[in-house]
Design a protein around this motif. Structure first.
Motif, PDB file in Angstrom:
ATOM      1  N   PRO A 170      64.089  31.065  13.613  1.00  0.00           N
ATOM      2  CA  PRO A 170      65.222  31.934  13.950  1.00  0.00           C
ATOM      3  C   PRO A 170      65.682  32.845  12.802  1.00  0.00           C
ATOM      4  CG  PRO A 170      65.514  29.796  14.966  1.00  0.00           C
ATOM      5  CD  PRO A 170      64.289  29.678  14.110  1.00  0.00           C
ATOM      6  N   ASP A 171      65.697  32.341  11.571  1.00  0.00           N
ATOM      7  CA  ASP A 171      66.123  33.193  10.449  1.00  0.00           C
ATOM      8  C   ASP A 171      65.125  34.321  10.206  1.00  0.00           C
ATOM      9  OD1 ASP A 171      68.400  31.763  10.009  1.00  0.00           O
ATOM     10  OD2 ASP A 171      67.540  30.499   8.429  1.00  0.00           O
ATOM     11  N   GLU A 172      63.837  33.960  10.246  1.00  0.00           N
ATOM     12  CA  GLU A 172      62.803  34.996  10.054  1.00  0.00           C
ATOM     13  C   GLU A 172      62.855  36.016  11.197  1.00  0.00           C
ATOM     14  OE1 GLU A 172      59.399  32.061   8.053  1.00  0.00           O
ATOM     15  OE2 GLU A 172      59.415  32.452  10.206  1.00  0.00           O
ATOM     16  N   ALA A 173      63.063  35.511  12.419  1.00  0.00           N
ATOM     17  CA  ALA A 173      63.104  36.406  13.586  1.00  0.00           C
ATOM     18  C   ALA A 173      64.264  37.392  13.446  1.00  0.00           C
ATOM     19  CB  ALA A 173      63.244  35.591  14.874  1.00  0.00           C
ATOM     20  N   ARG A 174      65.442  36.882  13.030  1.00  0.00           N
ATOM     21  CA  ARG A 174      66.605  37.759  12.852  1.00  0.00           C
ATOM     22  C   ARG A 174      66.307  38.840  11.806  1.00  0.00           C
ATOM     23  NH1 ARG A 174      69.558  34.201  11.166  1.00  0.00           N
ATOM     24  NH2 ARG A 174      70.335  33.377  13.139  1.00  0.00           N
ATOM     25  N   ALA A 175      65.680  38.415  10.702  1.00  0.00           N
ATOM     26  CA  ALA A 175      65.379  39.367   9.627  1.00  0.00           C
ATOM     27  C   ALA A 175      64.341  40.397  10.095  1.00  0.00           C
ATOM     28  CB  ALA A 175      64.869  38.618   8.397  1.00  0.00           C
ATOM     29  N   PHE A 176      63.344  39.955  10.855  1.00  0.00           N
ATOM     30  CA  PHE A 176      62.305  40.876  11.330  1.00  0.00           C
ATOM     31  C   PHE A 176      62.907  41.885  12.320  1.00  0.00           C
ATOM     32  CE2 PHE A 176      58.566  41.994  13.970  1.00  0.00           C
ATOM     33  CZ  PHE A 176      57.728  42.450  12.961  1.00  0.00           C
ATOM     34  N   LEU A 177      63.742  41.381  13.232  1.00  0.00           N
ATOM     35  CA  LEU A 177      64.387  42.272  14.209  1.00  0.00           C
ATOM     36  C   LEU A 177      65.324  43.252  13.507  1.00  0.00           C
ATOM     37  CD1 LEU A 177      65.132  39.626  17.001  1.00  0.00           C
ATOM     38  CD2 LEU A 177      63.415  41.459  17.095  1.00  0.00           C
ATOM     39  N   ALA A 178      65.977  42.781  12.440  1.00  0.00           N
ATOM     40  CA  ALA A 178      66.887  43.675  11.693  1.00  0.00           C
ATOM     41  C   ALA A 178      66.096  44.805  11.040  1.00  0.00           C
ATOM     42  CB  ALA A 178      67.662  42.884  10.641  1.00  0.00           C
ATOM     43  N   ARG A 179      64.871  44.511  10.594  1.00  0.00           N
ATOM     44  CA  ARG A 179      64.037  45.580  10.014  1.00  0.00           C
ATOM     45  C   ARG A 179      63.708  46.621  11.084  1.00  0.00           C
ATOM     46  NH1 ARG A 179      59.187  42.365   7.737  1.00  0.00           N
ATOM     47  NH2 ARG A 179      58.235  44.386   7.491  1.00  0.00           N
ATOM     48  N   ILE A 180      63.425  46.142  12.302  1.00  0.00           N
ATOM     49  CA  ILE A 180      63.123  47.097  13.393  1.00  0.00           C
ATOM     50  C   ILE A 180      64.385  47.894  13.732  1.00  0.00           C
ATOM     51  CG2 ILE A 180      62.313  47.345  15.772  1.00  0.00           C
ATOM     52  CD1 ILE A 180      60.721  44.755  15.390  1.00  0.00           C
ATOM     53  N   ALA A 181      65.536  47.212  13.755  1.00  0.00           N
ATOM     54  CA  ALA A 181      66.791  47.929  14.064  1.00  0.00           C
ATOM     55  C   ALA A 181      67.042  49.019  13.025  1.00  0.00           C
ATOM     56  CB  ALA A 181      67.961  46.940  14.106  1.00  0.00           C
ATOM     57  N   ARG A 182      66.799  48.702  11.758  1.00  0.00           N
ATOM     58  CA  ARG A 182      67.000  49.713  10.703  1.00  0.00           C
ATOM     59  C   ARG A 182      66.012  50.861  10.889  1.00  0.00           C
ATOM     60  NH1 ARG A 182      68.008  45.177   7.510  1.00  0.00           N
ATOM     61  NH2 ARG A 182      65.880  45.099   6.699  1.00  0.00           N
ATOM     62  N   ALA A 183      64.759  50.518  11.242  1.00  0.00           N
ATOM     63  CA  ALA A 183      63.754  51.567  11.451  1.00  0.00           C
ATOM     64  C   ALA A 183      64.156  52.455  12.633  1.00  0.00           C
ATOM     65  CB  ALA A 183      62.384  50.945  11.697  1.00  0.00           C
ATOM     66  N   CYS A 184      64.760  51.847  13.661  1.00  0.00           N
ATOM     67  CA  CYS A 184      65.223  52.629  14.827  1.00  0.00           C
ATOM     68  C   CYS A 184      66.302  53.619  14.383  1.00  0.00           C
ATOM     69  CB  CYS A 184      65.818  51.726  15.902  1.00  0.00           C
ATOM     70  SG  CYS A 184      64.611  50.745  16.806  1.00  0.00           S
TER      71      CYS A 184
END
Ligand SMILES: C[S@@+](CC[C@H](N)C(=O)[O-])C[C@H]1O[C@@H](n2cnc3c(N)ncnc32)[C@H](O)[C@@H]1O
Length: 323
Positions: A170-184
């Motif tokens: 879950p922590d890695e998933a949150r961090a990975f999704l946050a990278r995509i959100a920033r890229a968006c």
């Protein structure tokens, strides 16, 4: 017919992997990160897993796209540059092209030769669509050269199907999704994420999905030892190991391991290790989410605008998420 070639870049580093693999295999509780499953044979075995009766995940996801594809396409909007994370055979994105009417397609995968072959076939089916591919480890970076991201002004649609997000805790998933959100948020034209997530269900069904009667998942798991042998100059014998996979309901995850059938002494390049009989090498987690839990995770990662579709049995969810 002569085809415009698609752009392809190998962005992996030559030294990628060796130190990481060695650290995992020498750890007290040995592990191999799941991205090492995917050499050419591993990619083919994964494609076979998707056809298994026990592996309902792929059919559930396809069922949602079949039932709600028009709605999903309307919500995503036409003219996007689809960036496919872990594209595999590119089949899922290709199935959406007629409805999504994208401006371009960029496929990313760690399995370089398999991806290149998939793109060659895809280009024959969609010769007019701008297409590019890159061999990358997306856990290291999501930065791509501008030359791959064409057409430049198109809003991006990050595509992450197949519940690959489940391989992250879950922590890695949150961090990975946050990278995509920033890229968006980083491009003027904006971006969105279309992601498929396997949901918590009956333990017996989940156990069977990762330990099928034909032994295809076992072969997929064991093949990682061949990959390690090549990358590390190691001497694992596949016959010394057995596949072990089970759903841990308390942790809401599938655990996949390789278990030593006997005492095994292995050369790992310059190093070595003894495994006692029954000792395990951890190879994969596959976290299962509730729809509410995953929506909360997307919110925490910076996606505030969510739409969601599920299959009739409530076993799988697709989210369209925008920051
Ligand atoms: C579970 S399969 C999903 C394939 C396809 N997207 C689907 O949904 O059927 C995971 C895919 O991601 C790729 N992959 C795994 N780890 C990766 C990484 N760290 N970087 C890039 N690709 C990766 C694999 O090669 C494989 O094609």
């Amino acid at each position: 017919m002569s085809l415009a070639p698609f752009r392809f870049a190998d962005l992996r580093q030559a030294s990628d992997g060796r130190a990481e693999l060695l650290a995992g295999l020498l750890a007290e509780r040995a592990f191999i990160p799941p991205k090492y499953f995917y050499d050419e044979l591993g990619s083919r075995l994964f494609a076979a897993i998707c056809c298994l009766p026990e592996y309902a995940l792929t059919r559930s996801e396809a069922g949602i796209f079949a039932a709600h594809g028009s709605d999903i396409a309307r919500a995503a909007g036409p003219g996007r540059l689809i960036v496919d994370l872990g594209a595999g055979d590119c089949g899922k994105a290709a199935g959406l092209f007629p409805r999504l009417d994208p401006a371009g397609y960029v496929a990313l995968d760690i399995s370089a030769d398999y991806l290149r072959g998939a793109l060659e076939r895809l280009k024959r089916r969609f010769p007019a669509l701008p297409m590019a591919g890159a061999a990358v480890d997306f856990t290291r970076s999501l930065d791509l050269p501008d030359s791959l991201l064409a057409p430049a002004g198109a809003p991006r649609l990050w595509f992450f199907p197949g519940s690959s997000i489940g391989n992250f805790n879950p922590d890695e998933a949150r961090a990975f999704l946050a990278r995509i959100a920033r890229a968006c948020g980083a491009t003027a034209s904006g971006g969105a994420l279309l992601i498929g997530v396997d949901l918590v269900k009956d333990k017996a069904a989940l156990d069977a999905a990762y330990d099928d009667a034909l032994g295809v998942t076992a072969a997929f798991n064991l093949n990682v030892l061949n990959v390690v042998n090549r990358l590390l100059d190691a001497d694992f014998a596949v016959a010394d190991w057995r596949h072990a996979a089970f759903f841990d309901a308390a942790a809401s995850r599938i655990e996949m391991h390789l278990e030593a059938r006997r005492v095994v002494d292995v050369r790992l390049g310059e190093q070595s290790r003894r495994f006692v009989a029954g000792e395990r090498i951890h190879t994969e987690y596959s976290y299962k989410w509730t729809a509410a839990g995953f929506a909360a995770l997307l919110n925490e990662a910076g996606f505030s605008k969510l739409k969601q579709w599920q299959d009739a049995g409530g076993g799988f969810a697709i989210f369209l998420a925008e920051p």
